[in-house]
Design a protein around this motif. Structure first.
Motif, PDB file in Angstrom:
ATOM      1  N   UNK A 211       0.806  -1.216   0.000  1.00 48.51           N
ATOM      2  CA  UNK A 211       0.000   0.000   0.000  1.00 48.51           C
ATOM      3  C   UNK A 211       0.842   1.272   0.000  1.00 48.51           C
ATOM      4  N   UNK A 212       2.154   1.142  -0.080  1.00 51.67           N
ATOM      5  CA  UNK A 212       3.013   2.335   0.001  1.00 51.67           C
ATOM      6  C   UNK A 212       2.743   3.355  -1.108  1.00 51.67           C
ATOM      7  N   UNK A 213       2.311   2.937  -2.320  1.00 47.75           N
ATOM      8  CA  UNK A 213       2.021   3.965  -3.333  1.00 47.75           C
ATOM      9  C   UNK A 213       0.899   4.922  -2.930  1.00 47.75           C
ATOM     10  N   UNK A 214       0.068   4.517  -1.964  1.00 48.31           N
ATOM     11  CA  UNK A 214      -1.042   5.379  -1.536  1.00 48.31           C
ATOM     12  C   UNK A 214      -0.671   6.248  -0.334  1.00 48.31           C
ATOM     13  N   UNK A 215       0.558   6.081   0.189  1.00 46.16           N
ATOM     14  CA  UNK A 215       0.964   6.887   1.335  1.00 46.16           C
ATOM     15  C   UNK A 215       1.138   8.345   0.922  1.00 46.16           C
ATOM     16  N   UNK A 216       0.674   9.251   1.803  1.00 43.01           N
ATOM     17  CA  UNK A 216       0.824  10.682   1.530  1.00 43.01           C
ATOM     18  C   UNK A 216       1.603  11.398   2.618  1.00 43.01           C
ATOM     19  N   UNK A 217       2.025  10.665   3.660  1.00 41.86           N
ATOM     20  CA  UNK A 217       2.808  11.287   4.711  1.00 41.86           C
ATOM     21  C   UNK A 217       2.652  10.570   6.030  1.00 41.86           C
TER      22      UNK A 217
ATOM     23  N   UNK B 104      -1.101  -1.999   8.002  1.00 42.30           N
ATOM     24  CA  UNK B 104      -1.353  -2.139   9.434  1.00 42.30           C
ATOM     25  C   UNK B 104      -1.442  -0.768  10.090  1.00 42.30           C
ATOM     26  N   UNK B 105      -2.174  -0.724  11.216  1.00 43.12           N
ATOM     27  CA  UNK B 105      -2.241   0.502  12.006  1.00 43.12           C
ATOM     28  C   UNK B 105      -0.980   0.643  12.849  1.00 43.12           C
ATOM     29  N   UNK B 106      -0.741   1.797  13.392  1.00 43.92           N
ATOM     30  CA  UNK B 106      -1.633   2.962  13.360  1.00 43.92           C
ATOM     31  C   UNK B 106      -1.595   3.664  12.008  1.00 43.92           C
ATOM     32  N   UNK B 107      -2.809   3.980  11.495  1.00 38.08           N
ATOM     33  CA  UNK B 107      -2.884   4.622  10.185  1.00 38.08           C
ATOM     34  C   UNK B 107      -4.193   5.410  10.075  1.00 38.08           C
ATOM     35  N   UNK B 108      -4.196   6.356   9.164  1.00 33.48           N
ATOM     36  CA  UNK B 108      -5.382   7.161   8.873  1.00 33.48           C
ATOM     37  C   UNK B 108      -5.576   7.149   7.365  1.00 33.48           C
ATOM     38  N   UNK B 109      -6.806   6.907   6.928  1.00 32.99           N
ATOM     39  CA  UNK B 109      -7.143   6.995   5.513  1.00 32.99           C
ATOM     40  C   UNK B 109      -7.979   8.254   5.316  1.00 32.99           C
ATOM     41  N   UNK B 110      -7.455   9.183   4.519  1.00 33.01           N
ATOM     42  CA  UNK B 110      -8.164  10.431   4.241  1.00 33.01           C
ATOM     43  C   UNK B 110      -8.843  10.317   2.878  1.00 33.01           C
TER      44      UNK B 110
ATOM     45  N   UNK C  67      -3.761   1.267  16.427  1.00 24.33           N
ATOM     46  CA  UNK C  67      -2.587   0.410  16.604  1.00 24.33           C
ATOM     47  C   UNK C  67      -3.022  -1.043  16.828  1.00 24.33           C
ATOM     48  N   UNK C  68      -2.243  -1.975  16.316  1.00 21.15           N
ATOM     49  CA  UNK C  68      -2.476  -3.416  16.416  1.00 21.15           C
ATOM     50  C   UNK C  68      -3.637  -3.894  15.549  1.00 21.15           C
ATOM     51  N   UNK C  69      -4.288  -2.988  14.820  1.00 22.60           N
ATOM     52  CA  UNK C  69      -5.317  -3.391  13.860  1.00 22.60           C
ATOM     53  C   UNK C  69      -4.714  -3.374  12.461  1.00 22.60           C
ATOM     54  N   UNK C  70      -5.381  -4.039  11.529  1.00 22.03           N
ATOM     55  CA  UNK C  70      -4.891  -4.070  10.155  1.00 22.03           C
ATOM     56  C   UNK C  70      -6.057  -3.846   9.201  1.00 22.03           C
ATOM     57  N   UNK C  71      -5.729  -3.519   7.965  1.00 19.57           N
ATOM     58  CA  UNK C  71      -6.765  -3.210   6.982  1.00 19.57           C
ATOM     59  C   UNK C  71      -6.401  -3.810   5.631  1.00 19.57           C
ATOM     60  N   UNK C  72      -7.443  -4.096   4.853  1.00 19.03           N
ATOM     61  CA  UNK C  72      -7.247  -4.560   3.478  1.00 19.03           C
ATOM     62  C   UNK C  72      -8.356  -3.994   2.606  1.00 19.03           C
ATOM     63  N   UNK C  73      -8.062  -3.836   1.334  1.00 17.97           N
ATOM     64  CA  UNK C  73      -9.025  -3.296   0.379  1.00 17.97           C
ATOM     65  C   UNK C  73      -9.549  -4.442  -0.473  1.00 17.97           C
ATOM     66  N   UNK C  74     -10.883  -4.600  -0.507  1.00 18.84           N
ATOM     67  CA  UNK C  74     -11.440  -5.732  -1.267  1.00 18.84           C
ATOM     68  C   UNK C  74     -11.638  -5.360  -2.732  1.00 18.84           C
ATOM     69  N   UNK C  75     -12.235  -6.276  -3.492  1.00 20.57           N
ATOM     70  CA  UNK C  75     -12.380  -6.109  -4.934  1.00 20.57           C
ATOM     71  C   UNK C  75     -13.351  -4.996  -5.313  1.00 20.57           C
ATOM     72  N   UNK C  76     -14.126  -4.500  -4.337  1.00 23.83           N
ATOM     73  CA  UNK C  76     -15.068  -3.410  -4.613  1.00 23.83           C
ATOM     74  C   UNK C  76     -14.567  -2.069  -4.075  1.00 23.83           C
ATOM     75  N   UNK C  77     -13.356  -2.054  -3.519  1.00 22.75           N
ATOM     76  CA  UNK C  77     -12.811  -0.825  -2.975  1.00 22.75           C
ATOM     77  C   UNK C  77     -13.176  -0.567  -1.529  1.00 22.75           C
ATOM     78  N   UNK C  78     -13.879  -1.516  -0.884  1.00 17.20           N
ATOM     79  CA  UNK C  78     -14.201  -1.375   0.535  1.00 17.20           C
ATOM     80  C   UNK C  78     -12.970  -1.630   1.393  1.00 17.20           C
ATOM     81  N   UNK C  79     -12.846  -0.879   2.481  1.00 14.96           N
ATOM     82  CA  UNK C  79     -11.730  -1.085   3.414  1.00 14.96           C
ATOM     83  C   UNK C  79     -12.229  -1.931   4.577  1.00 14.96           C
ATOM     84  N   UNK C  80     -11.654  -3.125   4.745  1.00 15.62           N
ATOM     85  CA  UNK C  80     -11.996  -4.022   5.845  1.00 15.62           C
ATOM     86  C   UNK C  80     -10.954  -3.887   6.937  1.00 15.62           C
ATOM     87  N   UNK C  81     -11.407  -3.652   8.142  1.00 18.02           N
ATOM     88  CA  UNK C  81     -10.488  -3.487   9.276  1.00 18.02           C
ATOM     89  C   UNK C  81     -10.608  -4.675  10.213  1.00 18.02           C
TER      90      UNK C  81
END
Length: 202
Positions: free
Chosen positions: A133-139, A168-174, A184-198
């Protein structure tokens, strides 16, 4: 919103005692309003035959101020149905106010719901790509997670997250429509429809 059916609500004030002859007057009012609704939908390219209706009446006990809305039985309103309509009003009134009165009932207006189904969109799955997911990082910045305290967090650009990406967290999606917090200690993934699952951590 794009998948919602078209809907218009029509409100017409008309004082009618539920006495002999009232059925025809009420039916004529609904018929006139339904014709107006069909014409407005037709102006927007909707076939009038696709328009369906729900009929509500607004009733009250005579000399009272407050009204109660009642869904009317299907079919034409006639004098033969007035007793059934009045009984529905008594039941609805008692449910809302805990009592009923032995008093004449009058209609103060109608509420017509006109709706037409529209073609529904079909959600299309996208192929899952690279998990990176690093290409989506903005800072990065320090974020206060309340119970977990302050943590340096990765900030992701929501529209840049692609199906298959994981982080993985800690992270913020804007995102233009919302902000997603991954603790923190949570993780996320993007499914085939663009939904973010935590997936919540312990």
């Amino acid at each position: 919103m794009m998948m919602s059916d078209l809907r218009r609500d029509y409100f017409v004030t008309r004082l009618v005692d539920l006495a002999e002859g009232a059925g025809a007057n009420i039916e004529a009012l609904f018929a006139e309003t339904e014709a107006q609704a069909r014409a407005q939908f037709e102006e927007e390219g909707i076939d009038p035959s696709r328009v369906s209706f729900l009929r509500f009446g607004k009733f009250r006990y005579q000399n009272q101020e407050h009204t109660t809305e009642v869904l009317l039985p299907e079919g034409e309103v006639s004098d033969a149905k007035l007793a059934e309509i009045e009984a529905l009003f008594h039941e609805t009134y008692e449910r809302e106010y805990t009592y009923r009165l032995d008093a004449p009932v009058e209609m103060v207006g109608i509420h017509l719901v006109a709706s037409a189904e529209v073609g529904k969109l079909t959600m299309a799955e996208q192929p899952l790509g690279d998990a990176d997911a690093s290409p989506a990082e903005k800072g990065r910045r320090v974020v206060d997670f309340a119970l977990e305290g302050e943590h340096e967090s990765v900030i992701f650009d929501g529209p840049s997250l692609k199906p298959g990406m994981e982080f993985a967290g800690p992270a913020i999606v804007e995102d233009p429509g919302t902000t997603i917090v991954i603790n923190p200690r949570s993780s996320a993934r993007v499914d085939a429809y663009g939904n973010v699952h935590i997936e919540l951590g312990e």
